[in-house]
Design a protein around this motif. Structure first.
Motif, short mmCIF file in Angstrom:
data_model
loop_
_atom_site.label_atom_id
_atom_site.label_comp_id
_atom_site.label_asym_id
_atom_site.label_seq_id
_atom_site.Cartn_x
_atom_site.Cartn_y
_atom_site.Cartn_z
N UNK A 281 1.12 36.13 11.05
CA UNK A 281 -0.22 35.74 10.18
C UNK A 281 -0.66 36.99 9.44
N UNK A 282 -0.12 38.10 9.57
CA UNK A 282 -0.72 39.29 9.04
C UNK A 282 0.37 39.73 7.97
N UNK A 283 1.56 39.13 7.90
CA UNK A 283 2.69 39.51 6.85
C UNK A 283 2.63 38.44 5.94
N UNK A 284 3.49 37.24 6.23
CA UNK A 284 3.46 36.03 5.37
C UNK A 284 2.44 35.42 5.23
N UNK A 285 1.57 35.55 6.23
CA UNK A 285 -0.07 35.05 6.18
C UNK A 285 -0.68 35.67 5.23
N UNK A 286 -0.73 36.94 4.87
CA UNK A 286 -1.35 37.68 3.92
C UNK A 286 -1.06 36.99 2.68
N UNK A 287 0.30 36.93 2.30
CA UNK A 287 0.68 36.22 1.05
C UNK A 287 0.02 35.16 0.90
N UNK A 288 0.19 34.12 1.96
CA UNK A 288 -0.55 32.82 1.80
C UNK A 288 -1.90 32.89 1.58
N UNK A 289 -2.40 33.84 2.35
CA UNK A 289 -4.18 34.01 1.82
C UNK A 289 -4.36 34.32 0.39
N UNK A 292 -3.60 31.81 -2.03
CA UNK A 292 -4.74 30.54 -2.04
C UNK A 292 -5.92 31.14 -2.70
N UNK A 293 -6.27 32.47 -2.73
CA UNK A 293 -7.62 32.95 -3.40
C UNK A 293 -7.11 33.13 -4.80
N UNK A 294 -5.78 33.31 -5.28
CA UNK A 294 -5.91 33.58 -6.53
C UNK A 294 -4.67 32.35 -7.43
N UNK A 295 -4.58 31.12 -6.79
CA UNK A 295 -4.16 30.08 -7.35
C UNK A 295 -2.57 30.00 -7.51
N UNK A 296 -1.76 30.89 -6.43
CA UNK A 296 -0.28 30.89 -6.53
C UNK A 296 0.17 30.29 -5.47
N UNK A 297 0.93 29.46 -5.42
CA UNK A 297 1.44 28.40 -4.46
C UNK A 297 2.55 29.54 -3.91
N UNK A 298 2.49 29.24 -2.41
CA UNK A 298 3.26 29.99 -1.40
C UNK A 298 4.08 29.26 -0.59
N UNK A 299 4.86 28.30 -0.65
CA UNK A 299 5.30 27.53 0.31
C UNK A 299 6.27 28.20 1.17
N UNK A 303 5.86 28.37 5.21
CA UNK A 303 6.70 27.89 6.17
C UNK A 303 7.20 28.79 7.11
N UNK A 304 7.56 30.28 6.81
CA UNK A 304 7.95 31.19 7.62
C UNK A 304 6.94 31.60 8.48
N UNK A 305 5.59 31.38 8.03
CA UNK A 305 4.61 31.92 8.99
C UNK A 305 4.59 30.64 10.01
N UNK A 306 4.51 29.45 9.74
CA UNK A 306 4.47 28.52 10.60
C UNK A 306 5.49 28.56 11.82
N UNK A 307 6.68 28.47 11.22
CA UNK A 307 7.92 28.49 12.16
C UNK A 307 7.80 29.94 13.25
N UNK A 308 7.54 31.22 12.60
CA UNK A 308 7.34 31.97 13.40
C UNK A 308 6.44 32.20 14.48
N UNK A 309 5.19 31.50 14.33
CA UNK A 309 4.19 31.19 15.15
C UNK A 309 4.60 30.15 16.16
N UNK A 310 5.37 29.11 15.85
CA UNK A 310 5.99 28.18 16.56
C UNK A 310 7.13 28.75 17.56
#
Length: 340
Positions: A281-289, A292-299, A303-310
């Motif tokens: 959440x604080x690595x890949x999730x930082x990029x995702x955040x 979203x704040x700056x309008x850049x897609x980060x699929x 994905x890696x954030x979700x899989x790692x948490x799972x």
């Protein structure tokens, strides 16, 4: 100064052990099986020089330590997802002569990502950030391995959010005596964001195995490019590869350690220990955040954030998702974003 290492795992245990070896007074903070092993047998630090053992004071929290000293330095080395709980415990701790740790003592955040110092600054007046370049492993209670040579690691250090001071220079001087290089820099965040980009591969390694697979390396390049696009869009500076090579050179080279099997990075280690949480959440999730704040897609990072948490939540073994399947999921995630 006395160093109170909050989180005596891979990074904290290595820093604490090396500081103790150089003659510094060190207290380790650890719980559970790791804390019990440290109390019973001491810290076993495996380094290129051999296995070193240190019988150091070990506490679970400030209540066991009593009032903190005015010359204490708190080193926050827990995973970022555990920072809030640690800050809640240590911030109100009393200091000899009056006041609390949050009011009086320096707090050094030796963590991956960029969020830890920001969380700390909500509570502590004197916060220092570290860009941690320290290959180390902790998967067995009471044991930490650090394979870097001739230096154990390079720890860029500065005040947070920016600047330097005498406290930073004194801490750096102690680290320099303990097998580290510790440049004191006024722009430590620039180094942290560069490290963040490299740490975007931690989740990939955790779910699909250790490096060396050309398919995985190609996927990581896509993940990192996504991160660079986000930082550029946000106007966040970060050190480039050439500047990093000029500073680091071959000062920290991994060497085989007797009896130690080479493992993965911090996220891989979390899954290996069955920690139940992971820092995605604080690595890949930082990029995702930021995306979203700056309008850049980060699929890919999402994905890696979700899989790692799972993987962490379900207790799945590190490296158990085939790279080919991960690449299929990545392509599908990118296609979905392009279609919507």
């Amino acid at each position: 100064m006395r160093y109170v290492i909050i989180g005596a795992g891979a990074v904290g245990g290595t820093v604490g052990g090396r500081l103790a070896e150089s003659g510094q007074e060190v207290v380790l903070v650890a719980r559970g099986a790791h804390g019990a092993a440290l109390r019973a047998r001491g810290l076993r630090l495996r380094v290129p020089q051999g296995e070193l053992s240190y019988r150091l004071p070990v506490v679970a929290g400030p209540d066991e330590l009593g009032a903190l000293r005015a010359d204490d330095v708190l080193v926050l080395a827990v995973k970022t997802q555990d920072s809030e709980a640690a800050l809640d415990i240590w911030g109100p701790a009393p200091v000899e002569g009056g006041g609390t740790a949050a009011e009086r003592l320096p707090l050094v955040c030796a963590q991956n990502g960029v969020e830890g110092p920001r969380l700390a600054l909500r509570r502590f007046r004197h916060v220092y950030a570290v860009c941690v370049w320290l290959p180390s492993t902790h998967v067995e209670p009471g044991v930490v391995s650090a394979a870097g040579a001739p230096l154990t690691g390079i720890l860029h250090l500065g005040r947070y959010p920016h600047g330097t001071d005498d406290t930073a220079r004194r801490i750096a001087a102690d680290l320099e005596k303990a097998h580290f290089e510790a440049p004191v820099v006024p722009d430590v965040a620039r180094w942290q964001y560069a490290k963040l980009l490299s740490n975007l591969g931690n989740a990939l390694e955790a779910v699909s195995g250790l490096g060396g697979d050309p398919q995985a390396e190609a996927l990581f390049r896509r993940v990192r490019a996504e991160g660079e696009a986000v930082l550029d869009a946000a106007g966040i500076p970060y050190t480039g590869a050439e500047e990093q090579r000029a500073v680091r050179g071959d000062k920290v080279t991994l060497v085989p350690l007797d009896g130690v099997t080479h493992g993965g990075g911090s996220s891989w280690q979390s899954l290996s220990r069955g920690a139940g949480t992971i820092e995605a959440d604080y690595l890949n999730g930082e990029i995702a955040l930021l995306g979203r704040l700056h309008g850049v897609p980060t699929p890919l990072n999402e994905l890696l954030q979700r899989l790692a948490n799972e993987f962490a939540r379900e207790g799945r073994a590190p490296g158990s998702l085939p790279v080919a399947e991960l690449e299929r999921l990545a392509d599908a995630a990118v296609a979905f974003v392009q279609e919507t």
